[in-house]
Design a protein around this motif. Structure first.
Motif, PDB file in Angstrom:
ATOM      1  N   ILE A  23       1.037  -1.260  -0.106  1.00  0.00           N
ATOM      2  CA  ILE A  23      -0.188   0.138   0.023  1.00  0.00           C
ATOM      3  C   ILE A  23       0.482   1.393  -0.296  1.00  0.00           C
ATOM      4  O   ILE A  23       1.077   1.661   1.088  1.00  0.00           O
ATOM      5  CB  ILE A  23      -1.449   0.208   1.313  1.00  0.00           C
ATOM      6  N   LEU A  24       0.796   2.091  -0.888  1.00  0.00           N
ATOM      7  CA  LEU A  24       1.227   3.361  -1.359  1.00  0.00           C
ATOM      8  C   LEU A  24       0.483   4.402  -0.740  1.00  0.00           C
ATOM      9  O   LEU A  24       1.411   5.620  -0.025  1.00  0.00           O
ATOM     10  CB  LEU A  24       1.712   3.794  -2.755  1.00  0.00           C
ATOM     11  N   GLY A  25      -0.279   4.288  -0.202  1.00  0.00           N
ATOM     12  CA  GLY A  25      -1.705   5.322   0.030  1.00  0.00           C
ATOM     13  C   GLY A  25      -2.732   5.259   0.198  1.00  0.00           C
ATOM     14  O   GLY A  25      -3.512   4.979  -0.070  1.00  0.00           O
ATOM     15  N   LYS A  26      -3.532   6.051   1.033  1.00  0.00           N
ATOM     16  CA  LYS A  26      -4.399   6.167   1.282  1.00  0.00           C
ATOM     17  C   LYS A  26      -5.584   6.962   1.209  1.00  0.00           C
ATOM     18  O   LYS A  26      -5.276   8.677   1.083  1.00  0.00           O
ATOM     19  CB  LYS A  26      -5.130   5.034   2.371  1.00  0.00           C
ATOM     20  N   LEU A  27      -7.221   7.157  -0.446  1.00  0.00           N
ATOM     21  CA  LEU A  27      -7.728   8.284   0.094  1.00  0.00           C
ATOM     22  C   LEU A  27      -9.091   8.543   0.826  1.00  0.00           C
ATOM     23  O   LEU A  27      -9.648   7.137   0.526  1.00  0.00           O
ATOM     24  CB  LEU A  27      -8.141   8.755  -1.251  1.00  0.00           C
ATOM     25  N   SER A  28      -9.507   9.284   1.808  1.00  0.00           N
ATOM     26  CA  SER A  28     -10.457   8.374   2.772  1.00  0.00           C
ATOM     27  C   SER A  28     -12.213   9.273   1.616  1.00  0.00           C
ATOM     28  O   SER A  28     -11.995   9.867   0.664  1.00  0.00           O
ATOM     29  CB  SER A  28     -10.808   9.738   3.585  1.00  0.00           C
ATOM     30  N   GLU A  29     -13.285   8.796   1.920  1.00  0.00           N
ATOM     31  CA  GLU A  29     -14.195   8.552   1.182  1.00  0.00           C
ATOM     32  C   GLU A  29     -14.462  10.444   1.157  1.00  0.00           C
ATOM     33  O   GLU A  29     -15.198  10.703   0.129  1.00  0.00           O
ATOM     34  CB  GLU A  29     -15.280   7.475   2.109  1.00  0.00           C
ATOM     35  N   ALA A  30     -14.127  11.112   2.479  1.00  0.00           N
ATOM     36  CA  ALA A  30     -14.968  11.776   2.629  1.00  0.00           C
ATOM     37  C   ALA A  30     -14.001  13.014   2.028  1.00  0.00           C
ATOM     38  O   ALA A  30     -14.764  14.006   1.021  1.00  0.00           O
ATOM     39  CB  ALA A  30     -14.573  12.459   3.795  1.00  0.00           C
ATOM     40  N   SER A  31     -12.633  12.809   1.619  1.00  0.00           N
ATOM     41  CA  SER A  31     -12.010  13.654   0.048  1.00  0.00           C
ATOM     42  C   SER A  31     -12.216  13.362  -0.894  1.00  0.00           C
ATOM     43  O   SER A  31     -11.808  14.310  -1.731  1.00  0.00           O
ATOM     44  CB  SER A  31     -10.299  13.465   0.596  1.00  0.00           C
ATOM     45  N   LEU A  32     -12.730  12.611  -1.451  1.00  0.00           N
ATOM     46  CA  LEU A  32     -12.814  12.042  -2.527  1.00  0.00           C
ATOM     47  C   LEU A  32     -14.865  12.668  -2.816  1.00  0.00           C
ATOM     48  O   LEU A  32     -15.501  12.872  -3.854  1.00  0.00           O
ATOM     49  CB  LEU A  32     -13.090  10.357  -3.101  1.00  0.00           C
ATOM     50  N   GLY A  33     -15.306  13.091  -2.238  1.00  0.00           N
ATOM     51  CA  GLY A  33     -16.601  13.777  -2.110  1.00  0.00           C
ATOM     52  C   GLY A  33     -17.187  13.505  -1.711  1.00  0.00           C
ATOM     53  O   GLY A  33     -18.747  13.888  -1.638  1.00  0.00           O
ATOM     54  N   ASN A  34     -17.072  11.966  -1.406  1.00  0.00           N
ATOM     55  CA  ASN A  34     -18.610  11.323  -0.667  1.00  0.00           C
ATOM     56  C   ASN A  34     -18.854  11.849   1.037  1.00  0.00           C
ATOM     57  O   ASN A  34     -18.358  10.420   1.655  1.00  0.00           O
ATOM     58  CB  ASN A  34     -18.279   9.386  -0.756  1.00  0.00           C
ATOM     59  N   GLN A  35     -19.207  12.936   1.653  1.00  0.00           N
ATOM     60  CA  GLN A  35     -18.930  13.649   2.379  1.00  0.00           C
ATOM     61  C   GLN A  35     -20.373  13.228   3.461  1.00  0.00           C
ATOM     62  O   GLN A  35     -21.588  12.459   2.940  1.00  0.00           O
ATOM     63  CB  GLN A  35     -19.421  14.824   2.451  1.00  0.00           C
ATOM     64  N   GLN A  36     -20.747  12.411   4.627  1.00  0.00           N
ATOM     65  CA  GLN A  36     -21.020  11.398   4.868  1.00  0.00           C
ATOM     66  C   GLN A  36     -22.399  12.392   4.908  1.00  0.00           C
ATOM     67  O   GLN A  36     -22.511  13.293   5.722  1.00  0.00           O
ATOM     68  CB  GLN A  36     -20.612  10.982   6.422  1.00  0.00           C
ATOM     69  N   GLY A  37     -23.891  12.285   4.360  1.00  0.00           N
ATOM     70  CA  GLY A  37     -25.498  12.800   5.179  1.00  0.00           C
ATOM     71  C   GLY A  37     -25.252  13.961   3.889  1.00  0.00           C
ATOM     72  O   GLY A  37     -26.194  14.533   3.639  1.00  0.00           O
ATOM     73  N   MET A  38     -24.015  13.889   3.837  1.00  0.00           N
ATOM     74  CA  MET A  38     -24.398  14.963   2.010  1.00  0.00           C
ATOM     75  C   MET A  38     -24.803  13.806   0.182  1.00  0.00           C
ATOM     76  O   MET A  38     -25.235  14.682  -0.298  1.00  0.00           O
ATOM     77  CB  MET A  38     -23.742  15.825   1.740  1.00  0.00           C
ATOM     78  N   ASP A  39     -23.558  13.235   0.264  1.00  0.00           N
ATOM     79  CA  ASP A  39     -23.934  12.579  -0.946  1.00  0.00           C
ATOM     80  C   ASP A  39     -24.042  10.426  -0.701  1.00  0.00           C
ATOM     81  O   ASP A  39     -23.043  10.877   0.597  1.00  0.00           O
ATOM     82  CB  ASP A  39     -22.291  12.501  -1.366  1.00  0.00           C
ATOM     83  N   ILE A  40     -23.802  10.144  -1.702  1.00  0.00           N
ATOM     84  CA  ILE A  40     -24.554   8.539  -1.551  1.00  0.00           C
ATOM     85  C   ILE A  40     -24.039   8.225  -2.675  1.00  0.00           C
ATOM     86  O   ILE A  40     -23.658   8.200  -3.406  1.00  0.00           O
ATOM     87  CB  ILE A  40     -26.468   8.545  -1.392  1.00  0.00           C
ATOM     88  N   GLU A  41     -23.316   7.542  -2.456  1.00  0.00           N
ATOM     89  CA  GLU A  41     -22.587   5.903  -3.018  1.00  0.00           C
ATOM     90  C   GLU A  41     -23.447   5.048  -2.742  1.00  0.00           C
ATOM     91  O   GLU A  41     -23.915   4.130  -1.613  1.00  0.00           O
ATOM     92  CB  GLU A  41     -21.332   5.699  -2.796  1.00  0.00           C
ATOM     93  N   ILE A  42     -23.580   3.870  -4.076  1.00  0.00           N
ATOM     94  CA  ILE A  42     -24.861   3.053  -4.080  1.00  0.00           C
ATOM     95  C   ILE A  42     -24.702   2.341  -5.945  1.00  0.00           C
ATOM     96  O   ILE A  42     -24.381   2.337  -6.191  1.00  0.00           O
ATOM     97  CB  ILE A  42     -26.462   3.971  -4.118  1.00  0.00           C
ATOM     98  N   MET A  43     -24.201   1.304  -5.124  1.00  0.00           N
ATOM     99  CA  MET A  43     -24.864  -0.203  -6.448  1.00  0.00           C
ATOM    100  C   MET A  43     -25.752   0.365  -7.480  1.00  0.00           C
ATOM    101  O   MET A  43     -26.967   0.262  -7.265  1.00  0.00           O
ATOM    102  CB  MET A  43     -24.993  -1.743  -5.917  1.00  0.00           C
ATOM    103  N   ARG A  44     -25.357   0.657  -8.151  1.00  0.00           N
ATOM    104  CA  ARG A  44     -26.258   0.525  -9.632  1.00  0.00           C
ATOM    105  C   ARG A  44     -27.633  -0.167  -9.284  1.00  0.00           C
ATOM    106  O   ARG A  44     -28.485  -0.256  -9.413  1.00  0.00           O
ATOM    107  CB  ARG A  44     -25.809   0.679 -11.140  1.00  0.00           C
ATOM    108  N   GLU A  45     -27.305  -1.756  -9.593  1.00  0.00           N
ATOM    109  CA  GLU A  45     -28.633  -2.880  -9.188  1.00  0.00           C
ATOM    110  C   GLU A  45     -29.413  -1.967  -8.567  1.00  0.00           C
ATOM    111  O   GLU A  45     -31.120  -2.692  -8.033  1.00  0.00           O
ATOM    112  CB  GLU A  45     -27.870  -3.808  -9.322  1.00  0.00           C
ATOM    113  N   ASP A  46     -28.967  -2.397  -7.015  1.00  0.00           N
ATOM    114  CA  ASP A  46     -29.589  -1.751  -5.204  1.00  0.00           C
ATOM    115  C   ASP A  46     -30.533  -0.187  -5.914  1.00  0.00           C
ATOM    116  O   ASP A  46     -32.085   0.136  -5.811  1.00  0.00           O
ATOM    117  CB  ASP A  46     -29.186  -1.036  -4.571  1.00  0.00           C
ATOM    118  N   LEU A  47     -29.988   0.807  -6.905  1.00  0.00           N
ATOM    119  CA  LEU A  47     -31.146   1.967  -6.545  1.00  0.00           C
ATOM    120  C   LEU A  47     -32.158   1.540  -8.368  1.00  0.00           C
ATOM    121  O   LEU A  47     -32.903   2.014  -8.016  1.00  0.00           O
ATOM    122  CB  LEU A  47     -29.760   2.818  -7.819  1.00  0.00           C
ATOM    123  N   SER A  48     -31.812   1.009  -8.997  1.00  0.00           N
ATOM    124  CA  SER A  48     -32.536   0.440 -10.320  1.00  0.00           C
ATOM    125  C   SER A  48     -33.591  -0.176  -8.990  1.00  0.00           C
ATOM    126  O   SER A  48     -35.317  -0.121  -9.865  1.00  0.00           O
ATOM    127  CB  SER A  48     -31.902  -0.154 -11.294  1.00  0.00           C
TER     128      SER A  48
END
Length: 402
Positions: free
Chosen positions: A84-109
């Motif tokens: 492992i060379l390094g890590k990016l947290s989901e918060a830094s990628l824009g998936n801010q808890q309570g504001m953005d949602i990531e869901i599997m396409r099939e689940d949303l469908s």
């Protein structure tokens, strides 16, 4: 009593069922046709943010969608030995808890299908073969079903929209290629990833794997730069051969094992990374929504949000115009055009960051990963741009309009 306007929607992924929901709610008679014999499973994680969150709330499914959030903790970059060379947290990628949602396409469908299946007519395993518009309606002929006439036809059938081709002509005139291809497929979570993703990159190629279905499964990804490739979109074996050829000389990390898993996979996706740009999305009684009209690219993280917002605005403008589809389609484009353009620009930005072009850029990224503060500052800037684009539309309250 005024008769309900009948609408045929092509495509049962995200935009189609979302549009069907709103049209039914606003008093339209809706039929939805899908080429696949049943709801399509598989696919990748999709992001929902900004104005699209408000659309989910107005649909009454926000809590349900939030419950299905992937709850990803971060992305790990590894070298060819798996270190492992390094890590990016989901918060830094824009998936801010309570504001953005990531869901599997099939689940949303599946969620969208469940709230529409008893309210609209679904036709599975069939497709539109021709469209003929008259003064009083538009006739659709199908591969298997008898021809029928509707008041409107709406293409919600993705990047390779059949309705778009039948109405506006060949895809190439609207497609802007980003010079790369992506494949995603299901496999067991043999690395025991805990709500996380691992990425291995070399110039022009990225290999990744991330946990899904609450760690029970995983999704693998192959992403590579390439000149334009010709292939049959219905021939998975041919597509797998293209991926094998692109990665056959790459032996680092889990690449060889993932290629073996790829060849065994049945839930499999492969396509070119591109955007769709059209001068207009409507013609007569026919219009387009979602990726069919304005795909920002699968790597943008904005496609699902555009589809959800576009479905709401299109249905709302048809209601507000009292079914005067000519004015409604004009208003739909006026409301959406700036929002679409801003998010397509984000699509170009994010696509460029998924495949590094040179060893120097990979070295620079790995160096920056050693200093999380620097990486977080950079990604906060990107997140700010994404958030601004995702909110670049003021949604009307169509339900309160007379």
């Amino acid at each position: 009593m005024k008769q309900k306007l009948s609408v045929l929607i092509s495509g049962a992924s995200i935009a189609g069922p979302a549009l069907a929901h709103w049209l039914h709610r606003f008093g339209f008679d809706v039929t939805l046709i899908e080429r696949a014999p049943a709801l399509r499973l598989g696919g990748y994680g999709v992001d929902i943010r900004g104005a699209a969150i408000s659309v989910l709330e107005r649909m009454g499914i926000l809590d349900q969608v939030r419950t299905a959030d992937t709850r990803m903790k971060g992305v790990y970059f590894v070298n060819d030995e798996g270190k492992i060379l390094g890590k990016l947290s989901e918060a830094s990628l824009g998936n801010q808890q309570g504001m953005d949602i990531e869901i599997m396409r099939e689940d949303l469908s599946s969620i969208l299908y469940e709230i529409t299946k008893d309210k609209v007519e679904y036709i599975w395993g069939d497709s539109i073969t021709s469209i003929h518009e008259t003064k009083t309606g538009v006739e659709a002929q199908f591969t298997y079903s008898q021809s029928r006439t509707f008041d409107l036809i709406i293409g919600a059938d993705g990047i390779h929209s059949n309705v778009r081709t039948l109405t506006f002509g060949i895809e190439e005139q609207f497609k802007r290629t980003l010079g790369c291809y992506i494949s995603i497929f299901n496999l067991e979570n043999y690395l025991n990833l805990d709500h996380s993703q691992m990425l291995f990159t070399v110039p022009g190629k990225t290999v990744g794997i991330y946990s899904s279905n609450d760690q029970a499964e995983a999704k693998a990804m192959f992403l590579f730069k390439s000149e334009s490739l010709k292939f049959d979109r219905n021939n998975q074996e041919e597509q797998k051969e293209l991926i094998n050829k692109a990665f056959e000389e790459l032996t680092g990390w889990e690449t060889s094992r993932l290629l073996e898993k790829l060849n065994e996979s049945t839930e499999f996706y492969f396509d070119e990374i591109c955007q769709i740009h059209m001068p207009t999305w409507s013609k007569g009684r026919i219009t387009l929504v979602g990726d069919a009209a304005y795909c920002p690219s699968p790597l943008s993280g904005q496609g699902t949000s555009l589809a959800l917002v576009g479905a709401y605005v299109l249905a709302g403008e048809l209601k507000a115009a009292h079914s005067d589809y000519t004015n409604a389609f004009i208003s739909y484009e006026n409301e959406m055009r700036n929002f679409v353009e801003k998010n397509q620009k984000i699509g170009l930005l994010t696509a460029g960051g998924m495949i590094e072009k040179s060893n120097f850029k990979i070295l620079l990224r790995n160096l920056m990963l050693r200093f999380p503060i620097v990486m977080n500052i950079m990604f906060k800037m990107i997140t700010k741009m994404i958030t601004k684009a995702a909110n670049e539309i003021e949604l009307k309250d169509y339900e309160s309009e007379d």
